[in-house]
Each structure stands twice: as structure tokens, then as C-alpha cells.
Design a protein around this motif. Sequence first.
Motif, PDB file in Angstrom:
ATOM      1  N   ALA A  53       0.687  -1.359  -0.035  1.00 48.58           N
ATOM      2  CA  ALA A  53      -0.030  -0.052   0.096  1.00 48.58           C
ATOM      3  C   ALA A  53       0.935   1.500   0.131  1.00 48.58           C
ATOM      4  N   CYS A  57       0.587   3.916  -3.064  1.00 45.84           N
ATOM      5  CA  CYS A  57       0.246   5.296  -2.951  1.00 45.84           C
ATOM      6  C   CYS A  57       1.216   6.248  -3.448  1.00 45.84           C
ATOM      7  N   ASP A  85      -6.926   8.181  -1.099  1.00 48.28           N
ATOM      8  CA  ASP A  85      -7.790   7.165  -0.482  1.00 48.28           C
ATOM      9  C   ASP A  85      -6.579   6.183   0.299  1.00 48.28           C
ATOM     10  N   ILE A  86      -5.607   5.690  -0.216  1.00 50.66           N
ATOM     11  CA  ILE A  86      -4.902   4.858   0.209  1.00 50.66           C
ATOM     12  C   ILE A  86      -4.064   5.620   1.441  1.00 50.66           C
ATOM     13  N   HIS A  88      -5.334   8.197   3.315  1.00 53.44           N
ATOM     14  CA  HIS A  88      -6.114   8.485   4.431  1.00 53.44           C
ATOM     15  C   HIS A  88      -6.441   6.926   5.078  1.00 53.44           C
ATOM     16  N   ASP A  89      -6.450   5.786   4.315  1.00 54.03           N
ATOM     17  CA  ASP A  89      -6.777   4.602   5.092  1.00 54.03           C
ATOM     18  C   ASP A  89      -5.403   4.340   5.988  1.00 54.03           C
ATOM     19  N   ARG A  90      -4.511   4.704   5.613  1.00 58.07           N
ATOM     20  CA  ARG A  90      -2.963   4.423   6.048  1.00 58.07           C
ATOM     21  C   ARG A  90      -3.046   5.275   7.334  1.00 58.07           C
ATOM     22  N   GLY A  91      -3.518   6.478   7.415  1.00 60.13           N
ATOM     23  CA  GLY A  91      -3.401   7.523   8.383  1.00 60.13           C
ATOM     24  C   GLY A  91      -1.823   8.271   8.033  1.00 60.13           C
ATOM     25  N   ASP A  96      -1.441  12.041   2.206  1.00 63.74           N
ATOM     26  CA  ASP A  96      -2.960  12.375   1.726  1.00 63.74           C
ATOM     27  C   ASP A  96      -2.922  13.729   1.588  1.00 63.74           C
TER      28      ASP A  96
END
Length: 184
Positions: A53, A57, A85-86, A88-91, A96
Motif C-alpha cells: 500500500a 500510494c 484514499d490509500i 487516508h486509510d493508512r493514516g 494524503d
Amino acid sequence: PRTEHVMAKATADCRGAEAPLVQAWALCRAGRADEALTIATTVHAAARASQDAALECRSATDIAWYCLQIGIPDQGLQHAWAAADIAHDRGDAAADAKARALKAWLLTEVGITEDAVDEAIRALRLAEPAGDAEVLGLALNVMGVVLWTCRQPDRAIDFCGRAVAVAPEAGDPVVLDGWRINLG
């Protein structure tokens, strides 16, 4: 020939893909964004296949930049959206912010100004606390570009000026020169 070698290396070893992405970035900075796009696309495919991921990203963000450079904003938007999106999902606030800043810039290229403003604001809100001078400079610069598109030159100059002020902290004179161009 060199590009094919780098692409083969990226496909063979996704974990070692940082080097091809660095090479792609160097190519883009030398005016060869089309070759950089080819390399980043290969790395991106390998990252997706291996479910890496972070690399997916990063490569998607790089693809968005290269698409911006060579005038294919629709493809760039798809990758900027996916990268955001990736991230954001990974924090990962910095990643982001970078993806959203590129998304904002690409949205201005396709004439979707209202969404570009929203994305630029989100990018800036994420970038400010992220502690990454390069990403903050990008977000500030993009906000300036978007505001310029919105015919707000005074506000655009303010944001581009702030990007120029932050750029030396990133330690990349090419970035500083790019933001100076936009300020000009």
C-alpha cells in the motif's frame, strides 16, 4: 534502453522500487515526464500486485504529477484520488495532503474549480500539522494556483509567497524555483 532496464528492475523486485521512482523523478525534472510516467506506472502495477500500500500510494502520487506535467489530467486525477484514499486509510497525513494537493491542481486543469478549492483546503489542513516542509510548500503553492484560477490574484500571491518561504526548508532548489515561477 535505460528506461527499459529500470522498468524491468521495478517489475522484478517491487520492494526495491524506491530506486526506480527516484530515477523517474530525476527524468521528470529533466523534462522527460513521459518516461517517468512509464516507470512509475510499472512500479505502481508491481505495488498493486504485491499489495504494498505504501508503494502503491507513492507511485500513484508520482503518476498524478507526471500526468499533470504532460497534460493528461483525467488519468492524473484517477491516480491522485486513489493515492489520497490509500494515504487516508493508512493514516499518512503528509501523503494524503500531497495527493489531495495534486488532485486540486488537476481539478483546475479540467475546469472543476469548486472541487479544486475544496481539495486545496483539505490538502493545506492536512499538510500544516504533518511536519513535512515539501508537502506544505506544495499545498501552499497549489492553493495559490487554485486561487489564481478563481481570479483572486492577491490571495494567490499570498499563498505562493508562503510556498516560496517554506521551500528552503525542504532542501530542494528545484522545488523552490518551481514555486518562484508560480509566484511570478
